[in-house]
Enzyme design. Structure first.
Site, PDB file in Angstrom:
ATOM      1  N   ASN A 213      31.002  40.089  51.998  1.00  0.00           N
ATOM      2  CA  ASN A 213      31.478  41.270  52.733  1.00  0.00           C
ATOM      3  C   ASN A 213      30.857  42.530  52.142  1.00  0.00           C
ATOM      4  O   ASN A 213      30.034  42.453  51.231  1.00  0.00           O
ATOM      5  CB  ASN A 213      33.009  41.321  52.712  1.00  0.00           C
ATOM      6  CG  ASN A 213      33.528  41.353  51.294  1.00  0.00           C
ATOM      7  OD1 ASN A 213      33.279  42.300  50.550  1.00  0.00           O
ATOM      8  ND2 ASN A 213      34.221  40.289  50.890  1.00  0.00           N
ATOM      9  N   ASP A 282      38.502  34.878  52.432  1.00  0.00           N
ATOM     10  CA  ASP A 282      39.658  34.006  52.676  1.00  0.00           C
ATOM     11  C   ASP A 282      39.224  32.548  52.851  1.00  0.00           C
ATOM     12  O   ASP A 282      39.985  31.634  52.575  1.00  0.00           O
ATOM     13  CB  ASP A 282      40.393  34.463  53.943  1.00  0.00           C
ATOM     14  CG  ASP A 282      41.150  35.764  53.696  1.00  0.00           C
ATOM     15  OD1 ASP A 282      41.661  35.937  52.571  1.00  0.00           O
ATOM     16  OD2 ASP A 282      41.209  36.610  54.609  1.00  0.00           O
ATOM     17  N   LYS A 292      18.258  23.851  51.359  1.00  0.00           N
ATOM     18  CA  LYS A 292      18.283  24.898  52.381  1.00  0.00           C
ATOM     19  C   LYS A 292      18.480  24.271  53.768  1.00  0.00           C
ATOM     20  O   LYS A 292      17.768  23.318  54.125  1.00  0.00           O
ATOM     21  CB  LYS A 292      16.972  25.680  52.326  1.00  0.00           C
ATOM     22  CG  LYS A 292      16.933  26.836  53.272  1.00  0.00           C
ATOM     23  CD  LYS A 292      15.613  27.575  53.166  1.00  0.00           C
ATOM     24  CE  LYS A 292      15.517  28.568  54.303  1.00  0.00           C
ATOM     25  NZ  LYS A 292      14.176  29.110  54.444  1.00  0.00           N
ATOM     26  N   ASP A 309      44.471  31.903  47.169  1.00  0.00           N
ATOM     27  CA  ASP A 309      44.805  33.328  47.178  1.00  0.00           C
ATOM     28  C   ASP A 309      45.051  33.760  45.729  1.00  0.00           C
ATOM     29  O   ASP A 309      46.041  33.375  45.111  1.00  0.00           O
ATOM     30  CB  ASP A 309      46.046  33.579  48.049  1.00  0.00           C
ATOM     31  CG  ASP A 309      46.218  35.062  48.309  1.00  0.00           C
ATOM     32  OD1 ASP A 309      46.248  35.826  47.323  1.00  0.00           O
ATOM     33  OD2 ASP A 309      46.296  35.453  49.486  1.00  0.00           O
ATOM     34  N   ILE A 310      44.125  34.559  45.204  1.00  0.00           N
ATOM     35  CA  ILE A 310      44.163  34.899  43.773  1.00  0.00           C
ATOM     36  C   ILE A 310      45.398  35.719  43.423  1.00  0.00           C
ATOM     37  O   ILE A 310      46.162  35.375  42.507  1.00  0.00           O
ATOM     38  CB  ILE A 310      42.879  35.667  43.366  1.00  0.00           C
ATOM     39  CG1 ILE A 310      41.648  34.817  43.659  1.00  0.00           C
ATOM     40  CG2 ILE A 310      42.932  36.064  41.894  1.00  0.00           C
ATOM     41  CD1 ILE A 310      40.336  35.562  43.621  1.00  0.00           C
ATOM     42  N   VAL A 311      45.606  36.811  44.158  1.00  0.00           N
ATOM     43  CA  VAL A 311      46.705  37.705  43.773  1.00  0.00           C
ATOM     44  C   VAL A 311      48.070  37.026  43.965  1.00  0.00           C
ATOM     45  O   VAL A 311      48.991  37.245  43.173  1.00  0.00           O
ATOM     46  CB  VAL A 311      46.594  39.075  44.507  1.00  0.00           C
ATOM     47  CG1 VAL A 311      46.994  38.994  45.955  1.00  0.00           C
ATOM     48  CG2 VAL A 311      47.407  40.133  43.787  1.00  0.00           C
ATOM     49  N   PHE A 327      45.715  45.082  47.323  1.00  0.00           N
ATOM     50  CA  PHE A 327      45.131  46.005  48.299  1.00  0.00           C
ATOM     51  C   PHE A 327      45.145  45.273  49.630  1.00  0.00           C
ATOM     52  O   PHE A 327      45.129  44.051  49.669  1.00  0.00           O
ATOM     53  CB  PHE A 327      43.679  46.346  47.924  1.00  0.00           C
ATOM     54  CG  PHE A 327      43.545  47.518  46.984  1.00  0.00           C
ATOM     55  CD1 PHE A 327      44.028  47.454  45.692  1.00  0.00           C
ATOM     56  CD2 PHE A 327      42.920  48.681  47.415  1.00  0.00           C
ATOM     57  CE1 PHE A 327      43.900  48.536  44.827  1.00  0.00           C
ATOM     58  CE2 PHE A 327      42.776  49.768  46.562  1.00  0.00           C
ATOM     59  CZ  PHE A 327      43.268  49.699  45.263  1.00  0.00           C
ATOM     60  N   LYS A 341      51.812  41.662  53.739  1.00  0.00           N
ATOM     61  CA  LYS A 341      51.184  41.071  52.541  1.00  0.00           C
ATOM     62  C   LYS A 341      51.983  41.406  51.283  1.00  0.00           C
ATOM     63  O   LYS A 341      52.042  40.604  50.349  1.00  0.00           O
ATOM     64  CB  LYS A 341      49.733  41.567  52.409  1.00  0.00           C
ATOM     65  CG  LYS A 341      48.809  40.915  53.436  1.00  0.00           C
ATOM     66  CD  LYS A 341      47.395  41.477  53.394  1.00  0.00           C
ATOM     67  CE  LYS A 341      46.540  40.832  54.492  1.00  0.00           C
ATOM     68  NZ  LYS A 341      45.203  41.389  54.586  1.00  0.00           N
ATOM     69  N   LYS A 345      52.963  37.917  49.543  1.00  0.00           N
ATOM     70  CA  LYS A 345      52.259  37.611  48.293  1.00  0.00           C
ATOM     71  C   LYS A 345      53.103  37.946  47.061  1.00  0.00           C
ATOM     72  O   LYS A 345      52.635  37.842  45.938  1.00  0.00           O
ATOM     73  CB  LYS A 345      50.921  38.378  48.243  1.00  0.00           C
ATOM     74  CG  LYS A 345      49.950  37.963  49.360  1.00  0.00           C
ATOM     75  CD  LYS A 345      48.581  38.614  49.202  1.00  0.00           C
ATOM     76  CE  LYS A 345      47.723  38.385  50.431  1.00  0.00           C
ATOM     77  NZ  LYS A 345      46.373  37.908  50.130  1.00  0.00           N
TER      78      LYS A 345
HETATM   79  O1  PMT Z   1      34.516  47.924  46.848  1.00  0.00           O
HETATM   80  P1  PMT Z   1      34.495  49.182  47.721  1.00  0.00           P
HETATM   81  O2  PMT Z   1      33.214  49.283  48.527  1.00  0.00           O
HETATM   82  O3  PMT Z   1      34.786  50.412  46.934  1.00  0.00           O
HETATM   83  O4  PMT Z   1      35.647  49.037  48.783  1.00  0.00           O
HETATM   84  C1  PMT Z   1      36.988  49.048  48.416  1.00  0.00           C
HETATM   85  C2  PMT Z   1      37.821  48.025  49.200  1.00  0.00           C
HETATM   86  C3  PMT Z   1      37.847  48.420  50.649  1.00  0.00           C
HETATM   87  C4  PMT Z   1      37.232  46.629  49.046  1.00  0.00           C
HETATM   88  C5  PMT Z   1      39.260  48.056  48.584  1.00  0.00           C
HETATM   89  O5  PMT Z   1      39.806  49.338  48.696  1.00  0.00           O
HETATM   90  C6  PMT Z   1      40.184  47.064  49.267  1.00  0.00           C
HETATM   91  O6  PMT Z   1      40.807  47.344  50.246  1.00  0.00           O
HETATM   92  N1  PMT Z   1      40.287  45.818  48.686  1.00  0.00           N
HETATM   93  C7  PMT Z   1      41.033  44.713  49.235  1.00  0.00           C
HETATM   94  C8  PMT Z   1      40.113  43.900  50.132  1.00  0.00           C
HETATM   95  C9  PMT Z   1      40.763  42.646  50.702  1.00  0.00           C
HETATM   96  O7  PMT Z   1      40.290  41.588  50.475  1.00  0.00           O
HETATM   97  O8  PMT Z   1      41.867  42.857  51.347  1.00  0.00           O
HETATM   98  P2  PMT Z   1      42.740  41.646  52.065  1.00  0.00           P
HETATM   99  O9  PMT Z   1      43.695  42.382  52.917  1.00  0.00           O
HETATM  100  O10 PMT Z   1      41.851  40.675  52.672  1.00  0.00           O
HETATM  101  O11 PMT Z   1      43.493  40.981  50.859  1.00  0.00           O
HETATM  102  C10 PMT Z   1      44.806  41.364  50.441  1.00  0.00           C
HETATM  103  C11 PMT Z   1      44.932  41.236  48.944  1.00  0.00           C
HETATM  104  O12 PMT Z   1      44.821  39.873  48.561  1.00  0.00           O
HETATM  105  C12 PMT Z   1      43.867  41.955  48.151  1.00  0.00           C
HETATM  106  O13 PMT Z   1      44.458  42.487  47.008  1.00  0.00           O
HETATM  107  C13 PMT Z   1      42.870  40.863  47.791  1.00  0.00           C
HETATM  108  O14 PMT Z   1      42.203  41.144  46.555  1.00  0.00           O
HETATM  109  C14 PMT Z   1      43.794  39.674  47.662  1.00  0.00           C
HETATM  110  N2  PMT Z   1      43.193  38.369  47.971  1.00  0.00           N
HETATM  111  C15 PMT Z   1      42.767  38.084  49.222  1.00  0.00           C
HETATM  112  C16 PMT Z   1      42.282  36.826  49.496  1.00  0.00           C
HETATM  113  C17 PMT Z   1      42.227  35.863  48.471  1.00  0.00           C
HETATM  114  N3  PMT Z   1      41.753  34.663  48.712  1.00  0.00           N
HETATM  115  N4  PMT Z   1      42.636  36.181  47.256  1.00  0.00           N
HETATM  116  C18 PMT Z   1      43.136  37.402  46.976  1.00  0.00           C
HETATM  117  O15 PMT Z   1      43.511  37.682  45.846  1.00  0.00           O
END
Ligand code: PMT
Length: 414
Positions: A213, A282, A292, A309-311, A327, A341, A345
């Protein structure tokens, strides 16, 4: 002495019998979380070996101004810039005289001249030498020239190594360290361990392609800097990005979500505040092709499988950090998804980020977010990621401190 965490202390040692106590001083400073680099005068080498100080500080010891090898590593100007503070213990009458005269006759005096860092001296000398008008005049000169950037720790009074009694003994190392700590403000995260995930993940399709991404890591790296500035010990678990990590973080480089999870798990039990700013994929390809993938036909099917999901794993861990922040990067119904979330979470707070806008979010230097907790929300208008990070860290630290306070309050059964 938590104020010493992350501080860069250049410890100068000059040639006096008290130099043996400097080894203990190094130990105390490093134990308090400071990074210590030792610079010895030629006189000091007669009293204590560089090897002892190297072992205790974990860094090479410097003692020669024109040393090719040392200059190839951290040169003297670099060393002068590196220091947050210069502490000289013991500071002999001779060294004080050379500093007052502005001499750069050996490495330590040169560094004092070349550095903007405040200088503190722990004098150690015979009581007559301490009382000598020239010594007192030299100290006055230094105080006049450097103002608030100069200070004396001691000396102590009592029986001296030479048998005399009076002022001139170096203070005990623990007292010197405590006086130095008082010179630094404690930050809102002083003594806390913070782990931050940042940047994107890359999920391999084959040896040359991956799913990822637009995350640049700027938001997470700014948070790491702000947490450091607030006094925390910071581990930054980063996906592949093109920006440099802040100077004093422990950087763990990762590629995939699985790597990031493993690095995060390694921090459990050693983390007060976990901040998940990384944009984690995800899903990942169910199979990674060994070679390849070749062009064949108009369509190609790729099966994806869910990533951990890490967090959420961190928030549900048996050694859960006191405070877990997520975030949410969304393009529509930002607040609704963020609130969802927060609950699903088991997070303490979540930062909702609208990533449909090109002026904020992914890869931009600015951001605008809303911070949600179960009790309410706070809007942060568009500003630089660096300023936003400082404000967010303040809010996270408040939450951490309130939770820790509640956890330590005695249960009175009401
Ligand atoms: O890096 P930059 O260019 O400065 O941009 C910043 C940002 C936009 C990336 C940042 O501000 C941001 O929003 N980060 C969260 C991105 C994200 O993956 O959001 P999500 O809504 O998909 O995930 C929700 C939360 O779960 C996040 O804290 C994410 O880290 C966490 N997650 C998601 C999926 C996963 N498999 N494991 C996770 O821990």
């Amino acid at each position: 002495m938590q104020q010493l965490a992350n501080k860069r202390i250049l410890l100068g040692i000059s040639g006096g019998i008290a130099a043996y106590k400097s080894a203990e001083l190094v130990r105390i400073l490093t134990k308090a979380g400071a990074e210590v680099r030792v610079v010895m005068t030629q006189g000091a080498l007669e009293f204590i070996t560089p090897l002892t100080l190297q072992a205790l500080s974990g860094n090479p010891v410097h003692h020669t101004l024109l040393d090719e090898e040392a200059e190839a590593g951290m040169g003297h100007i670099e060393l002068a810039r590196w220091a947050d503070v210069i502490l000289i213990a013991p500071a002999t009458a001779d060294l004080i005289a050379r500093l007052a005269a502005g001499m750069g006759d050996e490495l330590l005096t040169t560094l004092v001249l070349a550095s903007k860092a405040p200088v503190f001296l722990a004098p150690a000398m015979n009581q007559q030498m301490w009382a000598a008008p020239t010594t007192q005049a030299n100290l006055q000169t230094l105080a006049d020239l450097k103002g608030d950037d100069f200070g004396l720790f001691g000396p102590d009074a009592g029986v001296q190594a030479c048998g005399d009694v009076g002022p001139g003994r170096m203070l005990e190392p623990v007292d010197i360290a405590a006086l130095l700590a008082k010179r630094f403000q404690a930050g809102v995260l002083t003594g806390k361990k913070v782990v931050i995930t940042a940047g994107p993940t890359r999920e391999a399709l084959d040896p040359v392609r991956y799913i990822s991404n637009h995350s640049s890591g700027k938001m997470g790296y700014a948070l790491a800097q702000a947490a450091l500035d607030a006094g925390a010990q910071v581990t930054l678990i980063s996906g592949p990005v093109r920006i440099a990590a802040p100077d004093r973080v422990t950087l763990v480089n990762t590629v995939s979500a699985q790597d990031m999870l493993e690095a995060s798990m390694a921090c459990m039990g050693e983390c007060d505040l976990f901040i998940a700013s990384a944009a984690v994929a995800d899903y990942r390809p169910a199979d990674v092709a060994k070679h390849k993938i070749k062009k064949a036909g108009d369509d190609i099917q790729i099966t994806l499988t869910k990533n951990p999901d890490i967090v959420a794993t961190v928030a549900n861990h048996e050694q859960r950090p006191t405070t877990v922040i997520g975030f949410a990067a969304e393009t529509n119904d930002v607040d609704g998804y963020a609130r969802g979330k927060l609950a699903s979470k088991r997070l303490d707070m979540i930062v909702a980020n609208d990533v449909s806008r090109s002026d904020i979010g992914f890869n931009s230097d600015d951001n605008a977010v809303t911070l949600y907790s179960r009790d309410g929300h706070q809007d942060f208008e568009r500003m630089s990621k660096s300023l936003l990070a400082t404000k967010l860290i303040q809010a996270f630290a408040e939450r951490l401190s309130n939770t820790q306070l509640l956890q330590t309050e005695p249960d009175n059964g009401q």
